[in-house]
Scaffold this motif. Sequence first.
Motif, mmCIF file in Angstrom:
data_model
loop_
_atom_site.group_PDB
_atom_site.id
_atom_site.type_symbol
_atom_site.label_atom_id
_atom_site.label_comp_id
_atom_site.label_asym_id
_atom_site.label_seq_id
_atom_site.Cartn_x
_atom_site.Cartn_y
_atom_site.Cartn_z
ATOM 1 N N ASP A 1 67.278 60.742 23.324
ATOM 2 C CA ASP A 1 68.708 61.023 23.153
ATOM 3 C C ASP A 1 69.622 59.919 23.670
ATOM 4 O O ASP A 1 70.772 60.176 24.031
ATOM 5 N N MET A 2 69.132 58.697 23.698
ATOM 6 C CA MET A 2 69.996 57.557 24.027
ATOM 7 C C MET A 2 70.834 57.242 22.783
ATOM 8 O O MET A 2 70.349 57.328 21.661
ATOM 9 N N SER A 3 72.093 56.871 23.005
ATOM 10 C CA SER A 3 73.027 56.651 21.905
ATOM 11 C C SER A 3 73.138 55.172 21.530
ATOM 12 O O SER A 3 72.798 54.289 22.328
ATOM 13 N N ASP A 4 73.654 54.924 20.343
ATOM 14 C CA ASP A 4 73.927 53.555 19.923
ATOM 15 C C ASP A 4 74.926 52.887 20.868
ATOM 16 O O ASP A 4 74.848 51.692 21.123
ATOM 17 N N GLU A 5 75.860 53.673 21.402
ATOM 18 C CA GLU A 5 76.840 53.135 22.354
ATOM 19 C C GLU A 5 76.142 52.675 23.638
ATOM 20 O O GLU A 5 76.518 51.646 24.209
ATOM 21 N N LEU A 6 75.143 53.410 24.071
ATOM 22 C CA LEU A 6 74.395 53.004 25.259
ATOM 23 C C LEU A 6 73.608 51.730 24.973
ATOM 24 O O LEU A 6 73.577 50.815 25.801
ATOM 25 N N PHE A 7 73.000 51.630 23.790
ATOM 26 C CA PHE A 7 72.285 50.400 23.428
ATOM 27 C C PHE A 7 73.248 49.212 23.446
ATOM 28 O O PHE A 7 72.926 48.142 23.953
ATOM 29 N N GLU A 8 74.441 49.411 22.892
ATOM 30 C CA GLU A 8 75.435 48.336 22.849
ATOM 31 C C GLU A 8 75.854 47.948 24.268
ATOM 32 O O GLU A 8 76.005 46.769 24.585
ATOM 33 N N ALA A 9 76.031 48.934 25.136
ATOM 34 C CA ALA A 9 76.379 48.640 26.528
ATOM 35 C C ALA A 9 75.266 47.851 27.208
ATOM 36 O O ALA A 9 75.541 46.890 27.932
ATOM 37 N N ARG A 48 63.813 53.778 32.480
ATOM 38 C CA ARG A 48 62.743 52.892 32.021
ATOM 39 C C ARG A 48 63.131 52.207 30.714
ATOM 40 O O ARG A 48 63.002 50.993 30.569
ATOM 41 N N GLU A 49 63.627 52.975 29.762
ATOM 42 C CA GLU A 49 64.001 52.393 28.473
ATOM 43 C C GLU A 49 65.193 51.455 28.610
ATOM 44 O O GLU A 49 65.269 50.440 27.911
ATOM 45 N N CYS A 50 66.122 51.758 29.507
ATOM 46 C CA CYS A 50 67.240 50.828 29.764
ATOM 47 C C CYS A 50 66.700 49.477 30.229
ATOM 48 O O CYS A 50 67.158 48.421 29.781
ATOM 49 N N VAL A 51 65.736 49.502 31.120
ATOM 50 C CA VAL A 51 65.138 48.270 31.640
ATOM 51 C C VAL A 51 64.400 47.522 30.532
ATOM 52 O O VAL A 51 64.582 46.308 30.357
ATOM 53 N N ILE A 52 63.572 48.222 29.782
ATOM 54 C CA ILE A 52 62.818 47.575 28.699
ATOM 55 C C ILE A 52 63.774 46.956 27.689
ATOM 56 O O ILE A 52 63.594 45.805 27.266
ATOM 57 N N LEU A 109 78.887 53.998 30.782
ATOM 58 C CA LEU A 109 77.937 54.791 30.003
ATOM 59 C C LEU A 109 76.591 54.900 30.718
ATOM 60 O O LEU A 109 75.802 55.787 30.409
ATOM 61 N N LEU A 110 76.338 53.991 31.661
ATOM 62 C CA LEU A 110 75.094 54.015 32.424
ATOM 63 C C LEU A 110 75.315 54.776 33.730
ATOM 64 O O LEU A 110 76.388 54.697 34.339
ATOM 65 N N THR A 111 74.289 55.483 34.163
ATOM 66 C CA THR A 111 74.344 56.157 35.461
ATOM 67 C C THR A 111 74.252 55.106 36.566
ATOM 68 O O THR A 111 73.899 53.943 36.325
ATOM 69 N N HIS A 112 74.495 55.544 37.782
ATOM 70 C CA HIS A 112 74.356 54.633 38.932
ATOM 71 C C HIS A 112 72.945 54.051 38.973
ATOM 72 O O HIS A 112 72.771 52.839 39.169
#
Length: 180
Positions: A88-96, A60-64, A105-108
């Motif tokens: 627990d999402m990382s800065d690297e995930l935000f950058e991705a 959900r947060e990835c989408v938002i 870094l993202l799941t399927h």
Amino acid sequence: MSRIPYPDPDSLPEELNRFTERLAPLNIFRMLGHAPHLVKPFVGLGTAFLQHGKLDPVTRECVILRVGYLSHAKYETTQHEAIGRKLDMSDELFEALRLEPQSDLLTHEQKLAVSFTDHLVSHPHPSDGALKPALKHFGPALLEELVLLIGYYMMVCRFLESFGVGVEDGGPKGAEIKLN
């Protein structure tokens, strides 16, 4: 700086002030005071996604965040990065999510949701090529939630950017929202 002034709380209906006092102290809610009849429905739908949604919270947060990054909506991304950190999402995930949404870094599931988000933001009538894999993975109920989530946050970002809603003094307050 906002493009229109925030309404004076003393000029708002007492019922609205009582309602907003129970919310996180977000500038978006303050700005919505110009249309007091819309505050409760707006908050209600957002609450449904954030506290009662069936999508995985990180997905959900990835989408938002992806909607926020595509919309160049600093307020939205700042708030939801704070929420993401609580998950627990990382800065690297935000950058991705910002620059390389198909990163390993993202799941399927996250890649599928973000890819569908990208498509739906630019295509109001999604192609079968975008819709069918999302439907196969999420099923009808979660896909409907995903489509409504994307649309809601597109609306939020357009509201924020139209009125120049700024991040709260002292930084984002979005993490004060009770999460799953």
